[in-house]
Design an enzyme around this catalytic site. Structure first.
Site, PDB file in Angstrom:
ATOM      1  N   LYS A  46      27.400  52.350  47.790  1.00 50.38           N
ATOM      2  CA  LYS A  46      28.124  51.783  48.947  1.00 50.38           C
ATOM      3  C   LYS A  46      29.637  51.919  48.752  1.00 50.38           C
ATOM      4  CE  LYS A  46      28.037  47.262  46.709  1.00 50.38           C
ATOM      5  NZ  LYS A  46      27.339  45.951  46.606  1.00 50.38           N
ATOM      6  N   ARG A 139      24.424  33.794  50.093  1.00 44.37           N
ATOM      7  CA  ARG A 139      25.079  34.846  50.856  1.00 44.37           C
ATOM      8  C   ARG A 139      24.013  35.352  51.831  1.00 44.37           C
ATOM      9  NH1 ARG A 139      27.853  39.918  47.707  1.00 44.37           N
ATOM     10  NH2 ARG A 139      25.791  40.799  48.044  1.00 44.37           N
ATOM     11  N   HIS A 171      19.417  38.678  44.956  1.00 41.05           N
ATOM     12  CA  HIS A 171      20.654  39.110  44.279  1.00 41.05           C
ATOM     13  C   HIS A 171      21.257  37.936  43.517  1.00 41.05           C
ATOM     14  CE1 HIS A 171      23.988  41.816  43.652  1.00 41.05           C
ATOM     15  NE2 HIS A 171      24.829  41.203  44.456  1.00 41.05           N
ATOM     16  N   ARG A 227      19.110  47.532  40.500  1.00 37.44           N
ATOM     17  CA  ARG A 227      20.114  48.113  41.404  1.00 37.44           C
ATOM     18  C   ARG A 227      21.451  48.176  40.667  1.00 37.44           C
ATOM     19  NH1 ARG A 227      18.076  43.668  44.262  1.00 37.44           N
ATOM     20  NH2 ARG A 227      20.106  42.706  44.001  1.00 37.44           N
ATOM     21  N   TYR A 271      62.448  46.851  45.419  1.00 41.94           N
ATOM     22  CA  TYR A 271      62.732  45.806  46.416  1.00 41.94           C
ATOM     23  C   TYR A 271      62.863  44.417  45.795  1.00 41.94           C
ATOM     24  CZ  TYR A 271      61.346  49.179  50.042  1.00 41.94           C
ATOM     25  OH  TYR A 271      61.244  50.258  50.872  1.00 41.94           O
ATOM     26  N   CYS A 318      55.942  49.730  45.700  1.00 38.88           N
ATOM     27  CA  CYS A 318      56.255  49.939  47.117  1.00 38.88           C
ATOM     28  C   CYS A 318      55.061  50.604  47.814  1.00 38.88           C
ATOM     29  CB  CYS A 318      57.488  50.828  47.252  1.00 38.88           C
ATOM     30  SG  CYS A 318      58.892  50.248  46.282  1.00 38.88           S
ATOM     31  N   ASP A 320      54.728  53.666  48.884  1.00 32.84           N
ATOM     32  CA  ASP A 320      54.483  55.069  48.531  1.00 32.84           C
ATOM     33  C   ASP A 320      54.794  55.401  47.076  1.00 32.84           C
ATOM     34  OD1 ASP A 320      54.422  55.371  51.428  1.00 32.84           O
ATOM     35  OD2 ASP A 320      56.608  55.221  51.260  1.00 32.84           O
TER      36      ASP A 320
HETATM   37  C1  LIG Z   1      26.804  45.904  45.330  1.00 31.14           C
HETATM   38  C2  LIG Z   1      25.425  45.438  45.074  1.00 31.14           C
HETATM   39  C3  LIG Z   1      24.746  45.768  43.888  1.00 31.14           C
HETATM   40  C4  LIG Z   1      25.407  46.476  42.721  1.00 31.14           C
HETATM   41  O1  LIG Z   1      26.059  45.514  41.914  1.00 31.14           O
HETATM   42  P1  LIG Z   1      26.787  45.965  40.542  1.00 31.14           P
HETATM   43  O2  LIG Z   1      27.295  44.695  39.988  1.00 31.14           O
HETATM   44  O3  LIG Z   1      27.893  46.882  40.960  1.00 31.14           O
HETATM   45  O4  LIG Z   1      25.767  46.637  39.731  1.00 31.14           O
HETATM   46  C5  LIG Z   1      23.417  45.423  43.765  1.00 31.14           C
HETATM   47  N1  LIG Z   1      22.795  44.763  44.760  1.00 31.14           N
HETATM   48  C6  LIG Z   1      23.421  44.391  45.893  1.00 31.14           C
HETATM   49  C7  LIG Z   1      22.675  43.650  46.927  1.00 31.14           C
HETATM   50  C8  LIG Z   1      24.754  44.696  46.081  1.00 31.14           C
HETATM   51  O5  LIG Z   1      25.375  44.314  47.204  1.00 31.14           O
END
Ligand SMILES: *Cc1c(COP(=O)(O)O)cnc(C)c1O
Length: 393
Positions: A46, A139, A171, A227, A271, A318, A320
């Site tokens: 992602k 979440r 998760h 994952r 700056y 800055c 750039d």
């Molecule tokens: C982004 C994400 C992951 C990956 O997490 P890492 O900590 O980068 O391994 C796994 N599962 C879900 C649902 C996520 O949103």
């Protein structure tokens, strides 16, 4: 490694991604989780592959043995299909109006959090859908009070032949802190959800809970699939973990010094003059700024490698450009500046930047971009045609 990074016609400032590192990291993760029996690996690509380029990262991950790819949005999943990926692919964050039908047609597995989403997916026909349960992150996903209803609705749709429930997942909230009590609590809750799903008559092909940190630190959370995002790119999901496993950071950000010059004791830099030279010194100009994702908070906080020397950023970053203290030296225009990389030449890592600006390495690599050119190299490839480049959108 540096051989492939050293482009004869260097860009002003560029991101170099070594796809061999991603391939290598995925192989390591796959071997690691398969020690006690087969566990599938989903590489999470992602957010444009955490800033590494989604399509190139995905291809490298497949070569390294990724059984699945994971993305947040349907659009990301469709972009992978358009680029030719045909393997198992899951997305998990839809918003009202999203085109579930396009995902289903493209053979993408979608995730449902609610009965309403399930009904929408069921109406398409033929979907392969995974159910997300909230086990304590608060979440996305069905809250505990809604698990039974979600599973019952899913079982009814499945029995009527309207969809197939292929997965159930959740998760972690704190897997980067292995001793955090939320980890045990979430794993227990997940097992309870799986029991309820079983009671409802569901028989998913995969159940999964672990991200990178849990994949590495918590074997009890592996279930059928892990994952992995951040570790696939060679960055540390928890302090000290990645180097121990031999994971290699895939991203290098480098630039060419635009000028160097002398300034006098008392001169203010950049700056607001938030830094003043305590004595006569020399400074150099690096052509990348917050418009390219270099954190503005790195002013007076981070360092970069100029030639062979680590040089502190002076004054504000800055839009750039930013200024570094060359401490009396005057390296020539065009001298290589490594902003971040694997660290083997003494350059700062994404983790060093994260520490300097009080964030996580995920944010550093995901946000770097803007006008920088991203170039993919393959340090395992012996062929000639080993660089692909493009300006980041
Ligand atoms: C982004 C994400 C992951 C990956 O997490 P890492 O900590 O980068 O391994 C796994 N599962 C879900 C649902 C996520 O949103």
């Amino acid at each position: 490694m540096i051989g492939a990074m050293t482009d004869p016609v260097p860009h002003r400032a560029e991101i170099v991604v070594d796809v061999a590192a991603i391939r290598h990291n995925v192989r390591i993760l796959k071997d690691l989780v398969s020690v006690d029996g087969p566990v599938q690996v989903m590489t999470v690509v992602k957010a444009d592959g955490y800033g590494h380029g989604m399509v190139e990262s995905a291809a490298a991950a497949r070569e390294g043995g990724a059984d699945w790819l994971g993305v947040a949005t349907i659009d990301e999943a469709l972009a992978l299909r358009a680029a030719g990926d045909r393997g198992p692919l899951l997305c998990w964050l839809s918003a009202p109006g999203d085109d579930f039908a396009a995902a289903v047609t493209a053979g993408v597995e979608v995730t449902a959090y609610t009965v309403a989403e399930l009904d929408e997916v069921a109406a398409i026909g033929g979907a392969r859908v995974q159910l997300k349960v909230d086990t304590g992150l608060s979440r996305g996903g069905a809250g505990r009070a809604d698990w039974r209803a979600l599973f019952a609705a899913a079982a009814a749709h499945e029995a009527a032949g309207r969809l197939r429930v292929t997965g159930i997942w959740s998760h972690f909230a704190a897997s980067d802190e292995p001793a955090h009590p939320a980890n045990d609590a979430q794993e227990t809750a997940f097992r309870e959800a799986l029991r309820l799903a079983d009671d409802a008559g569901l028989d998913p092909e995969v159940t999964h809970l672990a991200n990178s940190a849990a994949a590495i630190l918590r074997p009890s959370s592996h279930f059928d699939l892990v994952r992995c995002g951040i570790a696939s790119y060679g960055l540390d999901p928890a302090p000290g973990v990645s180097p121990r496993l031999g994971l290699r950071p895939a991203m290098t950000v480098r630039a060419r010094l635009v000028m160097s010059k002398a300034i006098a004791a008392g001169d203010g830099v950049s700056y607001g003059h938030t830094w003043r030279a305590g004595h006569d010194t020399t400074v150099g100009l690096v052509p990348a700024g917050y418009g390219d994702g270099i954190p503005r908070a790195a002013g007076n906080a981070a360092s970069v490698l100029v030639g062979d020397s680590l040089r502190p950023i002076r004054g504000r970053v800055c839009m750039d450009q930013f200024v570094v203290d060359l401490q009396g030296e005057l390296p020539p225009t065009g001298t290589e500046v490594i902003l971040l990389g694997a660290g083997d030449q003494g350059e700062p890592t994404a983790q060093d930047w994260a520490d300097a600006v009080d964030t996580i390495s995920y944010e550093i690599v995901t946000r770097v971009g803007g006008r920088l050119v991203r170039r993919h190299v393959d340090t395992e490839d012996t062929g000639e045609d080993d660089t692909i480049e493009g300006t980041i959108r």
